[in-house]
Design an enzyme around this catalytic site. Structure first.
Site, mmCIF file in Angstrom:
data_model
loop_
_atom_site.group_PDB
_atom_site.id
_atom_site.type_symbol
_atom_site.label_atom_id
_atom_site.label_comp_id
_atom_site.label_asym_id
_atom_site.label_seq_id
_atom_site.Cartn_x
_atom_site.Cartn_y
_atom_site.Cartn_z
ATOM 1 N N ASN A 180 8.324 13.275 5.806
ATOM 2 C CA ASN A 180 8.200 12.235 7.392
ATOM 3 C C ASN A 180 7.208 12.862 8.796
ATOM 4 O O ASN A 180 7.761 14.139 8.899
ATOM 5 C CB ASN A 180 9.344 11.651 7.924
ATOM 6 C CG ASN A 180 9.185 10.108 8.718
ATOM 7 O OD1 ASN A 180 8.581 10.338 10.024
ATOM 8 N ND2 ASN A 180 8.520 9.054 8.744
ATOM 9 N N LYS A 185 13.954 13.420 8.450
ATOM 10 C CA LYS A 185 13.288 13.004 9.600
ATOM 11 C C LYS A 185 11.915 13.519 10.173
ATOM 12 O O LYS A 185 11.041 13.952 9.814
ATOM 13 C CB LYS A 185 14.218 13.435 10.481
ATOM 14 C CG LYS A 185 14.185 15.213 10.483
ATOM 15 C CD LYS A 185 15.603 15.284 11.929
ATOM 16 C CE LYS A 185 17.191 15.216 11.375
ATOM 17 N NZ LYS A 185 17.617 16.593 10.394
ATOM 18 N N ILE A 244 9.779 -1.352 7.414
ATOM 19 C CA ILE A 244 8.886 -1.488 8.972
ATOM 20 C C ILE A 244 9.996 -0.239 9.145
ATOM 21 O O ILE A 244 10.782 0.001 9.022
ATOM 22 C CB ILE A 244 9.117 -2.481 9.581
ATOM 23 C CG1 ILE A 244 10.887 -3.290 9.978
ATOM 24 C CG2 ILE A 244 8.689 -4.304 9.175
ATOM 25 C CD1 ILE A 244 11.496 -3.575 10.642
ATOM 26 N N GLY A 275 18.064 3.253 5.730
ATOM 27 C CA GLY A 275 18.230 3.693 7.114
ATOM 28 C C GLY A 275 19.634 4.125 7.643
ATOM 29 O O GLY A 275 21.402 4.456 7.772
ATOM 30 N N THR A 302 11.349 0.742 13.466
ATOM 31 C CA THR A 302 11.891 -0.115 14.351
ATOM 32 C C THR A 302 11.572 -0.893 15.312
ATOM 33 O O THR A 302 10.248 -0.591 15.348
ATOM 34 C CB THR A 302 13.195 1.155 15.559
ATOM 35 O OG1 THR A 302 12.006 1.763 15.781
ATOM 36 C CG2 THR A 302 13.829 1.812 14.201
ATOM 37 N N CYS A 312 6.150 5.453 15.084
ATOM 38 C CA CYS A 312 7.457 5.799 17.019
ATOM 39 C C CYS A 312 7.278 5.191 18.296
ATOM 40 O O CYS A 312 6.060 5.576 18.801
ATOM 41 C CB CYS A 312 7.784 7.580 16.589
ATOM 42 S SG CYS A 312 9.116 7.225 17.274
HETATM 43 C C1 LIG Z 1 18.157 7.588 14.532
HETATM 44 C C2 LIG Z 1 17.513 7.518 13.968
HETATM 45 C C3 LIG Z 1 15.946 8.058 13.672
HETATM 46 C C4 LIG Z 1 15.349 7.647 13.417
HETATM 47 N N1 LIG Z 1 14.028 8.090 13.012
HETATM 48 C C5 LIG Z 1 12.803 7.728 12.616
HETATM 49 C C6 LIG Z 1 11.821 9.367 12.199
HETATM 50 O O1 LIG Z 1 12.286 10.916 12.350
HETATM 51 N N2 LIG Z 1 10.627 8.771 11.646
HETATM 52 C C7 LIG Z 1 10.306 7.882 11.363
HETATM 53 O O2 LIG Z 1 9.394 7.202 10.633
HETATM 54 N N3 LIG Z 1 11.552 6.856 11.375
HETATM 55 C C8 LIG Z 1 12.623 6.916 11.880
HETATM 56 N N4 LIG Z 1 13.557 5.833 12.008
HETATM 57 C C9 LIG Z 1 12.923 4.634 11.279
HETATM 58 C C10 LIG Z 1 14.508 4.383 9.828
HETATM 59 O O3 LIG Z 1 13.594 5.768 9.188
HETATM 60 C C11 LIG Z 1 13.816 2.894 10.053
HETATM 61 O O4 LIG Z 1 12.723 2.494 9.391
HETATM 62 C C12 LIG Z 1 14.646 2.055 10.623
HETATM 63 O O5 LIG Z 1 15.720 2.598 10.823
HETATM 64 C C13 LIG Z 1 14.939 0.587 9.783
HETATM 65 O O6 LIG Z 1 15.576 0.478 8.585
HETATM 66 P P1 LIG Z 1 17.069 0.387 8.843
HETATM 67 O O7 LIG Z 1 17.519 -0.489 9.738
HETATM 68 O O8 LIG Z 1 17.642 0.702 7.605
HETATM 69 O O9 LIG Z 1 17.865 1.919 10.036
HETATM 70 C C14 LIG Z 1 14.822 6.472 12.397
HETATM 71 C C15 LIG Z 1 15.982 5.896 12.436
HETATM 72 C C16 LIG Z 1 17.214 5.594 13.180
HETATM 73 C C17 LIG Z 1 17.993 4.656 13.027
#
Ligand SMILES: Cc1cc2nc3c(=O)[nH]c(=O)nc-3n(C[C@H](O)[C@H](O)[C@H](O)COP(=O)(O)O)c2cc1C
Ligand SMILES: Cc1cc2nc3c(=O)[nH]c(=O)nc-3n(C[C@H](O)[C@H](O)[C@H](O)COP(=O)(O)OP(=O)(O)OC[C@H]3O[C@@H](n4cnc5c(N)ncnc54)[C@H](O)[C@@H]3O)c2cc1C
Ligand SMILES: Cc1cc2nc3c(=O)[nH]c(=O)nc-3n(C[C@H](O)[C@H](O)[C@H](O)COP(=O)(O)OP(=O)(O)OC[C@H]3O[C@@H](n4cnc5c(N)ncnc54)[C@H](O)[C@@H]3O)c2cc1C
Ligand SMILES: Cc1cc2nc3c(=O)[nH]c(=O)nc-3n(C[C@H](O)[C@H](O)[C@H](O)COP(=O)(O)O)c2cc1C
Ligand code: FES
Ligand code: FES
Lengths: 314, 249, 314, 249
Positions: free
Chosen positions: C112, C58, C203, C277, C205, C142
Site C-alpha cells: 500500500n 500498511k 472502500i 481490516g 474509511t 486516506c
Molecule cells: C488502524 C487502521 C489503519 C489503516 N491504515 C491504512 C493504510 O495505511 N492504508 C490504507 O489504504 N488503508 C488503511 N486503513 C483502511 C483499511 O485498509 C480499510 O480500507 C478500512 O478499514 C475498511 O475496512 P474494515 O472495515 O474491514 O476495517 C486502515 C484502517 C485501520 C482501521
C-alpha cells in the site's frame, strides 16, 4: 465539579432551562423526532408526545406516493436500511387527517416535505403555509426516490435553486435537511444558507445495501436503501461539526442518537437541537427517554441551559 | 399510555423439533389469538425487534413458538431460563372471531412455523363452542399437534407421517369444509388457500421495522372495494381476508 | 439444493477451487488483509500467513512519516475510528526490514503506497518496482493526512492525473484504492480506470468523529478519523455493487467484513476478492477464519469456484 | 503460533472497592509481572479488546483487578461467575527484573487503578529475594493493600487513611529510597515520579486498537540515545524507563 456542588444545589431542578429557540420557534427542549420514524397516533400510545421539544412528521408530498415494493427493511450491524420510498397520502390528507392529531400536543410541528420537482415542493409548501404548522423541513436528500435522477441534495446548484424557490413560497421557518452522500457537505450547507434557509438538519441516511447470501439477491426489493442507526453516528457527528464551522444557521443534529449522551455529543459538536430516528424503532419511547437522560446529564454536570453544552476551548 | 415494552422473565426455552423452539414468558398482559409481540434482542449488533405470534396465553404465561431461521432467532434460542428479555405488549389486530357463534364449525389451516398462532385461536374457538378441526402441514417432523384441543389432520411434504402432500391437497382429498377458515403459513401456501377458499382469514408476514405502526416498513397490498391500498401488517394486520390480499409481490 | 447433493459429493473437497486471478496475479484464495490492520511479524504469531490469498501491507511513504498524536483510536457502535496518520518508516526501511519477513510466506505481496504529492507517490512506486513485490495498492484516499488539502481520491481529475503518472512509473499490477467520502464513487472509478489502473479496491474509511462528553473534547487528538468495521459494511457493499456496474476492472471489496458470509456478500455484489481490516483487531486470526468460513459456505452450497458466487439473474 | 485468543471461564467477579472489581479466570498460560491481557467483550456493539494488566497469577488462575470507568468495564463487571469470555495470551514485555539480584531493595509506587500490576511484581521480587516496600496512593478508599507481601506505605488524597497527600510527597517526606523503582498509575503521577526518580520503570497506558502490535494505535514517544522514536505501548511496552518517556502529549 466538587467546588460547584453548593451552587448546583442552589440552581437545582428549578433553574434548569432546556428550552431552545430554533429559527424563531421556541421548543421547550431540544429533542424532536426524526422524519419517518414517528407517527403521532402510534408513538403516542407509548409516551406523552407533549413532553418533546417538537414533533417532526414523515415526508409529505403533493399527491399520494405509493412508496417502494417490500421488503423495505433490512437489519445491519448496529443499524438498519430502509427503502420505504416516502409512502404517504399527500398534503391534503395530511392536513385533514393527521394535523389535527398532532395539534393536540401543544408543541411545535415540523412537517417534512418531499417532491419530485421544484414545482411539487413549492406546491406542498404553499399549501402548508396556509395552515398553523410551525416549521417546514425540506427533505432534499432522500436517496430512495429514483425519479428525477440525482437527488437535489447532492448538487450545490440544484440545492440552491430549490431552496431559493421554496423560500419564496413560505414565511414559515424553513429547515433544509442535508444528505450525507456528498464529497463536501459544507458546500451544500453554504449554498442552502445563501438561498435563504433558516435552519439546517443533518444527516439523512447514507446509501447502503445488503445481500441475502442464501437467496442470492439483495435483501431490499429496491436493492439499495438508506442506512441509519448508531452505526452512522460518527459520520453524522463529523458532518455537524464541519457544518457548524462553516455556516451560522441553527442546526438540528440527526444520526444514530440512542441515548442522552449521544444527544450531548451532537450539542457539543455544534447542533442546537437533535432528532431521534432509528432509536424509536428499537425503543418506541426513545425520544422521551433521551430527553430525560439529557436532563439528568445536565443536572449531573451542572449545566443550566442547553447553550452551555459545548466543547472546551482549546 | 396503552402500549409498552416490558422486561420479562423467561420461564422456559426449549427445543421442541428441529430448529423449532418454545419459549414461555411471565407476561401479565391480555393477548388475543393472532396478535404478536415484538421481541427485542439483548445483543446490541441487532437492533430491530423480532415479531413472534402469540402461541398460547394461559394466566400470566405467554408461550411463543419460533423457528430458528437466522441470527436473531438463533440468539433467542440461546437465552436461558431465568434470563430477562424486553417484549412489547400485544400488537396487531388478531383474528376476527368476535362475531362467531357457538355451534358453527371452523377449520384451521397451518403450515410449519405458521402453526403456533393457530393454537391460541383453537383454544379460543373451542371455548366459544365452535366445532374446530385443524389441518396441519409439516415438511418432515410435526410439532405442537398434541396440544391442539380438536381433531387434527396431518400432512407432511415428505410423507413421513400423515397425508403425503400439502395441506390444501389434504383438504381437497378429504373434502373438508366448514363455516369459516383460518390460515397461517408461508406466502405460497396462503395464496393457494386463499384462491381455493376466498373466505379464509390469513395471518401474513412481512419484514418489519418498528413493529408498531410508525415506520411503514411492513406494508402489504389489500383490495378495498375496488381500490388497492397499502396496509400495515403490524397494525392493520397481521390477519387479513384471503380474498383481499394482493399476492403479487 | 437437494438435487445437487450427489454432485456435491462427487466434486467434494478436492475439486473446490478458491483461487482467483487478480490483474494477472494468482491468489490461492480471495482473502487478503486490509492495509494498516495487519503486520506480518505480529499477525504471524496468531496464524499461518501462508494460508491467505495475498498479504497487504500498511501504507508506505518515501521518507518516514511520524503519524498523528494520540489518542489515535476511538471505539464506536459496531465500528471504530482511527487517525494513525499513516505512521511508517519509509520505503527503504520497508524493503530492508519488512519485505524479507513478508517474502517468507510465499503468497503475493501487495504494498500500500501513500504520498503527499504526485512525485512522492511516483518515487515510492519506482523504488518498489525494483523489488519482487507483486502488486501495488495506491492509497489515494486516506482522510487523515491534512497536508495537501483535499484528498486525491475525492476529485476525479486529481485522481486521474495521479494514477496516470504512477502508471508510467511501474509495470507492476496497479490497484487503486478508492475513498468512500464522495458523491459519486463510479465517477472516480471510471477516471482511475481510464488512467490505467489494473484493479480497484474499495472502500477506505468513512470520515467520522466522536466526542468525549465528560472531557468535553473530541476523543481523537486529530479530532476526526476514519470509520471502519461492520458499521460501514452496507455502504461498502453498495459502492462495490455500483462500481461493478460501471467498470470492468477486478475489484477487491473492503469494509466491515467479519465473517465468511460477509465475504460472500461482497463477492455477490461484484468483488473478485476481499480484504479483511478491522476484524483483525477484534480477532487476530480473522482473515484466516474468514477464509475457512468461505470454504465452508462453498461446500454447503456446492460452489466449485469463486466465479460461481454471484447474484441470481433477475 | 505463539499467541492466541482463548475462551476461558470466569471463576469469580466481585466488587472490592467503589468501582473497583476483581475477576479471577481459569487461565492455563504463563504470565509475567507487567504484562497484560486483551479482554474481549461479549456484547457486540463494542468491538475492541480492553487491555487489563496481570494482577496475580497463581497456578492456573489469573486475577485481574479493574476499575469501572466506562461502558466496557461496566459490561465486564456484569459478567457472572461461570460465564465465559475471550481473553488473549499475555501481551507486552512486562517489568525488567531478570537482572535483579537477591538482597537488593526495591520500591513499588502505585496510584489507584495502577496498583494491580504491582501485586504480581511484588510477589516476583520477594521470591527473588529482594527487599520490597510498596508506596500506594488512593483517592479515598484503599484496596488490595493487604495482599501485598511486603511493607506498605499508604497515602490518600483526602487523608482518610495513611499519609494525607500523594505518593511522591510520601516518598519525599519519609525519605524512602532503594536500588530500584517501579511505578504504575495515571500519567501525571508517572511523570512526576520519573522526574524525581529517573531510574524508575513505569508502566504506561495508551488507548489501543488491536493490542498486539498490528495497528500502531497505541504509540508513545521514547527517547533513544538522542532521537525520539515512536514505540508501541502494547508490544514494546507497556513498561518503559521513566527517564526515556516523552510526556508531552
Ligand atoms: C488502524 C487502521 C489503519 C489503516 N491504515 C491504512 C493504510 O495505511 N492504508 C490504507 O489504504 N488503508 C488503511 N486503513 C483502511 C483499511 O485498509 C480499510 O480500507 C478500512 O478499514 C475498511 O475496512 P474494515 O472495515 O474491514 O476495517 C486502515 C484502517 C485501520 C482501521
Ligand atoms: C406478525 C408476524 C408474526 C410472526 N410470528 C412468528 C412465530 O410465531 N414464529 C416464528 O417462528 N416466526 C414468526 N414470524 C417470523 C419471525 O419474525 C422471523 O422468522 C424472525 O424475525 C427472523 O429473525 P432472524 O434474525 O432469525 O432472521 P433473519 O436473519 O433476519 O432472516 C432470516 C430469514 O427470515 C426471514 N425473515 C426475517 N424477518 C422476517 C419477518 N419479520 N417476517 C418474515 N420473514 C422474516 C428472512 O426473509 C430471512 O430469509 C412472524 C413474523 C411476523 C411479521
Ligand atoms: C497496558 C494496559 C494495561 C491496563 N491495565 C489495567 C488494569 O489492570 N486495570 C484497569 O482497571 N485498567 C487497566 N487499563 C486501562 C483499561 O484498559 C481501560 O480503563 C479500559 O479499557 C476502559 O474501557 P471502558 O470501555 O470501560 O472505557 P471507555 O468507555 O472506553 O473509556 C472510559 C475512559 O477510560 C479511558 N480509556 C479507555 N481506554 C483506555 C486505554 N486503553 N488506556 C487508557 N485509558 C483508557 C478513556 O480515556 C475514557 O476516559 C490498562 C490499559 C493498558 C493500556
Ligand atoms: C424508516 C425510516 C423512514 C424515514 N423517512 C424519512 C422521511 O420521510 N423524510 C426524511 O427526511 N427522512 C426520513 N428518514 C431519515 C431519518 O429522518 C433520519 O435522518 C435518519 O434515519 C438518520 O437518523 P437515525 O440514525 O437516528 O435514524 C427515515 C428513516 C427511517 C429509518
Ligand atoms: S413495521 Fe413499522 S409500520 Fe409496520
Ligand atoms: S494497539 Fe495496535 S499496535 Fe498497539
Amino acid at each position: 465539579m466538587d467546588l460547584y456542588f453548593g451552587e448546583g444545589m442552589l440552581f437545582g431542578m428549578n433553574s434548569l432551562d432546556m428550552s431552545v429557540n430554533i429559527a424563531g420557534v421556541k421548543w421547550k427542549n431540544p429533542i424532536t423526532t426524526a422524519s419517518g420514524t414517528f407517527s403521532a397516533r402510534e408513538s403516542g400510545e407509548f409516551y406523552d408526545l407533549s413532553e418533546l421539544g417538537a414533533l417532526t412528521t414523515k415526508g409529505v408530498s403533493y399527491e399520494e406516493w405509493e412508496g417502494n415494493a417490500t421488503p423495505r427493511i433490512a437489519e445491519t450491524y448496529g443499524g438498519m436500511l430502509n427503502s420505504i420510498g416516502l409512502q404517504n397520502k399527500g398534503v391534503e390528507h395530511f392536513i385533514k387527517e393527521e394535523l389535527p392529531v398532532l395539534k393536540r400536543y401543544g408543541v411545535p410541528i415540523i412537517v417534512n416535505v418531499v417532491g419530485k420537482t421544484v414545482e411539487e415542493y413549492c406546491r406542498v409548501v404553499e399549501r402548508l403555509s396556509e395552515t398553523d404548522i410551525d416549521m417546514i423541513e425540506l427533505n432534499i436528500s432522500c436517496p430512495n426516490i429514483k425519479e428525477g435522477g440525482i437527488s437535489f441534495g447532492t448538487d450545490p446548484k440544484m440545492a440552491f435553486s430549490l431552496v431559493e424557490r421554496v423560500r419564496k413560497s413560505t414565511r414559515k421557518a424553513l429547515i433544509v435537511k442535508l444528505s450525507p452522500n456528498v464529497t463536501d457537505i459544507t458546500q451544500i450547507a453554504r449554498s442552502v444558507e445563501a438561498a435563504g434557509a433558516d435552519c439546517l438538519s443533518l444527516i439523512n441516511t447514507l446509501l447502503g445495501m445488503r445481500i441475502d447470501v442464501h437467496k442470492r439477491k439483495p435483501v431490499l426489493a429496491n436493492r439499495v436503501g438508506g442506512l441509519s442507526g448508531p452505526a452512522i453516528k460518527p459520520v453524522a457527528l463529523r458532518m455537524v461539526y464541519e457544518v457548524r464551522r462553516s455556516v451560522d444557521l441553527p442546526i438540528i443534529g440527526i444520526g444514530g442518537i440512542m441515548t442522552g449522551e449521544d444527544a450531548v455529543e451532537f450539542l457539543m459538536a455544534g447542533a442546537n437541537a437533535v432528532a431521534v430516528g432509528t432509536a424509536s424503532l428499537v425503543d418506541p419511547t426513545a425520544p422521551f427517554r433521551i430527553k430525560n437522560e439529557l436532563k439528568q446529564f445536565m443536572l449531573e454536570y451542572n449545566y443550566r441551559s442547553i447553550k452551555e453544552i459545548e466543547l472546551l476551548e482549546e | 399510555m396503552e402500549k409498552k415494552i416490558e422486561t420479562v422473565k423467561i420461564l422456559e426455552n426449549k427445543c421442541i423439533a428441529e430448529d423449532v423452539w418454545k419459549m414461555a414468558l411471565a407476561y401479565p398482559f391480555d393477548a388475543k389469538p393472532g396478535q404478536f409481540v415484538n421481541v427485542y434482542l439483548n445483543n446490541k449488533d441487532k437492533l430491530l425487534p423480532r415479531p413472534i405470534s402469540v402461541c398460547r396465553k394461559e394466566g400470566d404465561i405467554l408461550t411463543l413458538v419460533y423457528g430458528v431461521v437466522g441470527k436473531g432467532t438463533e440468539e433467542l434460542s440461546s437465552y436461558e431460563k431465568g434470563c430477562k428479555i424486553r417484549v412489547s405488549t400485544p400488537l396487531g389486530k388478531g383474528f376476527y372471531i368476535d362475531q362467531l357463534e357457538s355451534g358453527k364449525s371452523a377449520i384451521l389451516i397451518g403450515g410449519g412455523i405458521g402453526i403456533p398462532p393457530l393454537l391460541e385461536l383453537c383454544h379460543a374457538l373451542v371455548e366459544k363452542g365452535l366445532k374446530v378441526e385443524a389441518v396441519l402441514g409439516f415438511r418432515k417432523q410435526p410439532f405442537l399437534i398434541d396440544d391442539f384441543p380438536c381433531k387434527v389432520h396431518l400432512a407432511t411434504d415428505e410423507g413421513t407421517v400423515g397425508f403425503h402432500g400439502n395441506v390444501l391437497d389434504l383438504i381437497k382429498t378429504k373434502g373438508l369444509n366448514s363455516d369459516c377458515y383460518f390460515a397461517c403459513g408461508h406466502k405460497a401456501m396462503l395464496k393457494a388457500v386463499s384462491e381455493y377458499l376466498p373466505d379464509v382469514q390469513v395471518s401474513i408476514e412481512e419484514r418489519m421495522g418498528c413493529g408498531y405502526g410508525a415506520c411503514l416498513g411492513c406494508v402489504c397490498k389489500i383490495k378495498e372495494t375496488d381500490e388497492i391500498t397499502r396496509k400495515k401488517v403490524c397494525q392493520d394486520g397481521p390477519v387479513f381476508w384471503g380474498r383481499d390480499v394482493v399476492w403479487d409481490e
